[in-house]
Scaffold this active site. Sequence first.
Site, PDB file in Angstrom:
ATOM      1  N   GLN A  27      12.109   0.236 -12.295  1.00 13.69           N
ATOM      2  CA  GLN A  27      11.489  -0.351 -13.496  1.00 13.69           C
ATOM      3  C   GLN A  27      10.624   0.664 -14.257  1.00 13.69           C
ATOM      4  OE1 GLN A  27       8.685  -3.458 -12.579  1.00 13.69           O
ATOM      5  NE2 GLN A  27       8.612  -4.263 -14.657  1.00 13.69           N
ATOM      6  N   TYR A  54      14.538  -0.234  -1.082  1.00  9.95           N
ATOM      7  CA  TYR A  54      13.973  -0.213  -2.435  1.00  9.95           C
ATOM      8  C   TYR A  54      14.693   0.805  -3.321  1.00  9.95           C
ATOM      9  CZ  TYR A  54      10.153  -2.956  -0.342  1.00  9.95           C
ATOM     10  OH  TYR A  54       9.418  -3.918   0.311  1.00  9.95           O
ATOM     11  N   SER A 152       8.979  -7.686   9.721  1.00  5.00           N
ATOM     12  CA  SER A 152       8.708  -8.312   8.430  1.00  5.00           C
ATOM     13  C   SER A 152       9.524  -9.593   8.335  1.00  5.00           C
ATOM     14  CB  SER A 152       9.073  -7.366   7.282  1.00  5.00           C
ATOM     15  OG  SER A 152       8.807  -7.997   6.047  1.00  5.00           O
ATOM     16  N   GLN A 178       4.762  -7.905   8.396  1.00  6.20           N
ATOM     17  CA  GLN A 178       4.619  -7.848   6.932  1.00  6.20           C
ATOM     18  C   GLN A 178       5.187  -9.146   6.349  1.00  6.20           C
ATOM     19  OE1 GLN A 178       6.174  -5.195   3.234  1.00  6.20           O
ATOM     20  NE2 GLN A 178       4.963  -4.134   4.748  1.00  6.20           N
ATOM     21  N   TRP A 207       2.608  -9.257   1.501  1.00  4.26           N
ATOM     22  CA  TRP A 207       3.312  -8.892   0.264  1.00  4.26           C
ATOM     23  C   TRP A 207       3.325 -10.003  -0.789  1.00  4.26           C
ATOM     24  CZ3 TRP A 207       7.991 -11.528  -0.820  1.00  4.26           C
ATOM     25  CH2 TRP A 207       8.713 -12.055   0.250  1.00  4.26           C
ATOM     26  N   LYS A 218       1.331 -15.648 -16.390  1.00  7.57           N
ATOM     27  CA  LYS A 218       2.125 -15.211 -17.550  1.00  7.57           C
ATOM     28  C   LYS A 218       3.542 -15.797 -17.630  1.00  7.57           C
ATOM     29  CE  LYS A 218       3.469 -10.689 -15.673  1.00  7.57           C
ATOM     30  NZ  LYS A 218       3.215  -9.263 -15.829  1.00  7.57           N
ATOM     31  N   GLN A 292      -2.629  -2.806 -14.869  1.00 10.55           N
ATOM     32  CA  GLN A 292      -2.524  -3.920 -13.904  1.00 10.55           C
ATOM     33  C   GLN A 292      -3.199  -3.527 -12.595  1.00 10.55           C
ATOM     34  OE1 GLN A 292       1.716  -4.506 -13.537  1.00 10.55           O
ATOM     35  NE2 GLN A 292       1.845  -5.842 -15.325  1.00 10.55           N
ATOM     36  N   GLU A 295      -6.985  -3.430 -12.902  1.00  6.54           N
ATOM     37  CA  GLU A 295      -7.485  -4.813 -12.916  1.00  6.54           C
ATOM     38  C   GLU A 295      -7.485  -5.381 -11.484  1.00  6.54           C
ATOM     39  OE1 GLU A 295      -5.312  -7.531 -15.502  1.00  6.54           O
ATOM     40  OE2 GLU A 295      -6.099  -9.261 -14.407  1.00  6.54           O
TER      41      GLU A 295
HETATM   42  N1  NAP Z   1       8.522  -6.971   3.388  1.00  7.62           N
HETATM   43  C1  NAP Z   1       9.085  -7.595   2.387  1.00  7.62           C
HETATM   44  O1  NAP Z   1      10.080  -8.329   2.555  1.00  7.62           O
HETATM   45  C2  NAP Z   1       8.529  -7.410   1.000  1.00  7.62           C
HETATM   46  C3  NAP Z   1       9.004  -8.203  -0.061  1.00  7.62           C
HETATM   47  C4  NAP Z   1       8.442  -8.008  -1.323  1.00  7.62           C
HETATM   48  C5  NAP Z   1       7.450  -7.060  -1.499  1.00  7.62           C
HETATM   49  N2  NAP Z   1       7.035  -6.281  -0.463  1.00  7.62           N
HETATM   50  C6  NAP Z   1       5.991  -5.232  -0.622  1.00  7.62           C
HETATM   51  O2  NAP Z   1       4.841  -5.794  -1.249  1.00  7.62           O
HETATM   52  C7  NAP Z   1       4.557  -5.089  -2.450  1.00  7.62           C
HETATM   53  C8  NAP Z   1       3.928  -6.030  -3.459  1.00  7.62           C
HETATM   54  O3  NAP Z   1       4.841  -7.087  -3.770  1.00  7.62           O
HETATM   55  P1  NAP Z   1       5.039  -7.528  -5.265  1.00  7.62           P
HETATM   56  O4  NAP Z   1       5.288  -6.329  -6.108  1.00  7.62           O
HETATM   57  O5  NAP Z   1       6.018  -8.636  -5.283  1.00  7.62           O
HETATM   58  O6  NAP Z   1       3.537  -8.064  -5.572  1.00  7.62           O
HETATM   59  P2  NAP Z   1       3.012  -9.121  -6.657  1.00  7.62           P
HETATM   60  O7  NAP Z   1       1.563  -8.849  -6.748  1.00  7.62           O
HETATM   61  O8  NAP Z   1       3.416 -10.487  -6.278  1.00  7.62           O
HETATM   62  O9  NAP Z   1       3.750  -8.752  -8.020  1.00  7.62           O
HETATM   63  C9  NAP Z   1       3.482  -7.530  -8.631  1.00  7.62           C
HETATM   64  C10 NAP Z   1       3.994  -7.590 -10.067  1.00  7.62           C
HETATM   65  O10 NAP Z   1       3.259  -8.566 -10.817  1.00  7.62           O
HETATM   66  C11 NAP Z   1       2.962  -8.056 -12.119  1.00  7.62           C
HETATM   67  N3  NAP Z   1       1.504  -7.832 -12.174  1.00  7.62           N
HETATM   68  C12 NAP Z   1       0.717  -7.204 -11.253  1.00  7.62           C
HETATM   69  N4  NAP Z   1      -0.561  -7.221 -11.619  1.00  7.62           N
HETATM   70  C13 NAP Z   1      -0.634  -7.861 -12.794  1.00  7.62           C
HETATM   71  C14 NAP Z   1      -1.688  -8.195 -13.656  1.00  7.62           C
HETATM   72  N5  NAP Z   1      -2.940  -7.864 -13.364  1.00  7.62           N
HETATM   73  N6  NAP Z   1      -1.400  -8.868 -14.795  1.00  7.62           N
HETATM   74  C15 NAP Z   1      -0.141  -9.212 -15.102  1.00  7.62           C
HETATM   75  N7  NAP Z   1       0.921  -8.920 -14.328  1.00  7.62           N
HETATM   76  C16 NAP Z   1       0.685  -8.253 -13.168  1.00  7.62           C
HETATM   77  C17 NAP Z   1       3.770  -6.755 -12.247  1.00  7.62           C
HETATM   78  O11 NAP Z   1       5.102  -7.064 -12.629  1.00  7.62           O
HETATM   79  P3  NAP Z   1       5.671  -7.076 -14.135  1.00  7.62           P
HETATM   80  O12 NAP Z   1       6.310  -5.757 -14.366  1.00  7.62           O
HETATM   81  O13 NAP Z   1       6.641  -8.192 -14.095  1.00  7.62           O
HETATM   82  O14 NAP Z   1       4.500  -7.291 -15.058  1.00  7.62           O
HETATM   83  C18 NAP Z   1       3.781  -6.282 -10.811  1.00  7.62           C
HETATM   84  O15 NAP Z   1       4.770  -5.328 -10.526  1.00  7.62           O
HETATM   85  C19 NAP Z   1       5.911  -4.489  -2.870  1.00  7.62           C
HETATM   86  O16 NAP Z   1       5.794  -3.403  -3.716  1.00  7.62           O
HETATM   87  C20 NAP Z   1       6.477  -4.104  -1.518  1.00  7.62           C
HETATM   88  O17 NAP Z   1       5.912  -2.873  -1.106  1.00  7.62           O
HETATM   89  C21 NAP Z   1       7.546  -6.463   0.789  1.00  7.62           C
END
Ligand code: NAP
Length: 320
Positions: A27, A54, A152, A178, A207, A218, A292, A295
């Site tokens: 992205q 990833y 996980s 995880q 996560w 949003k 983001q 914040e």
């Molecule tokens: N083990 C597993 O199965 C598993 C699965 C999923 C994730 N993970 C891990 O957990 C990490 C975090 O998960 P996630 O990325 O899904 O976390 P999340 O916090 O649920 O979503 C993050 C996304 O939300 C949006 N965002 C974040 N802060 C914001 C804000 N202040 N205002 C508005 N929009 C905001 C952004 O996407 P937009 O671009 O859409 O704005 C951002 O990329 C991953 O990177 C990965 O390392 C692990």
Amino acid sequence: MEYRRLGKAGVQVSALSLGSWVTFGQQISDEVAAELMTTAYDSGVNFFDNAEAYASGKSEQVMGNILRKKGWAHDTFLVSSKVFWGGALPNQTGLSRKHVLEACHAALRRLQVDYLDLYFCHRPDPNTPIEETVRAMSDLVTQGKVLYWGTSEWSAQEITQAHGVARELGLVPPTMEQPMYHLLGRHRFEKEYARLYTEYGMGTTIWSPLASGLLTGKHKAGPAEGTRATLKDYTWLKEQLANDAKRNAEKIAGLEKIAKDLGLSMAVFAIAWCLKNPHVSTVILGASKVGQLTENLQALEAQAKLSPDVMKTVDELVGI
Ligand SMILES: NC(=O)c1ccc[n+]([C@@H]2O[C@H](COP(=O)([O-])OP(=O)(O)OC[C@H]3O[C@@H](n4cnc5c(N)ncnc54)[C@H](OP(=O)(O)O)[C@@H]3O)[C@@H](O)[C@H]2O)c1
């Protein structure tokens, strides 16, 4: 920054960490990825999360290049990988000894590090005996290629089985899980896993604290343009966000009001709520923009505003 022990293990993780799913190698540009990691590191974040799945390995390549260019000493950060979804061929996926070892070697090469601090079995593998997987992970720890291994989204029963096998065969047991954990997804973390925290001293790297952005408010009127919901390869997520937004409309509106009354953005409030749970070792943040991340890092201080009364109101609103 606040640092927490990874369960009963001696290693300390920053309470907020940074992940790369959807964003790195996909992205966002490599420049933004570098800015995100630098902002995080400079704020005291010491854990960067990754996985072979990833961006089909590209996320680890991007992170590895940044780590090399930055030249940060490895004793100042932890980096992870996860094994399960490597490729399309039979031995490029799952948790066989062959794939667990090969995926680890490939992650070490892509991340350009001598060892992985944390290495996770990304999902349980019903096609491999658990003894084979536990032995493979334990061997990697013994060889010094991995410092701590974990799971996980394994069930409490599967985690218990892994500990039983490790005890019986004299192998290294898993240190951490995880799991997904956020305001609208609490059951497994708080109920199913409850006994594992005391029984095994299980650490957690949780996560999707914002439920992929749903908990920022949003996506209220449907998946918002310019977000991960409208990326080409993520139509499944778009549908999921649309359904979840509809199903949880009342809860989201209620949470938005609670956050506003506390003078917090909904994102900061939702992340602070995760941090309040003492069984959370680290909340893995995701961000596609530096703004983001800056914040979201405010969630550390925001914890002080989530009084027992506020937590009770939240419980009544969202349930478990
Ligand atoms: N083990 C597993 O199965 C598993 C699965 C999923 C994730 N993970 C891990 O957990 C990490 C975090 O998960 P996630 O990325 O899904 O976390 P999340 O916090 O649920 O979503 C993050 C996304 O939300 C949006 N965002 C974040 N802060 C914001 C804000 N202040 N205002 C508005 N929009 C905001 C952004 O996407 P937009 O671009 O859409 O704005 C951002 O990329 C991953 O990177 C990965 O390392 C692990």
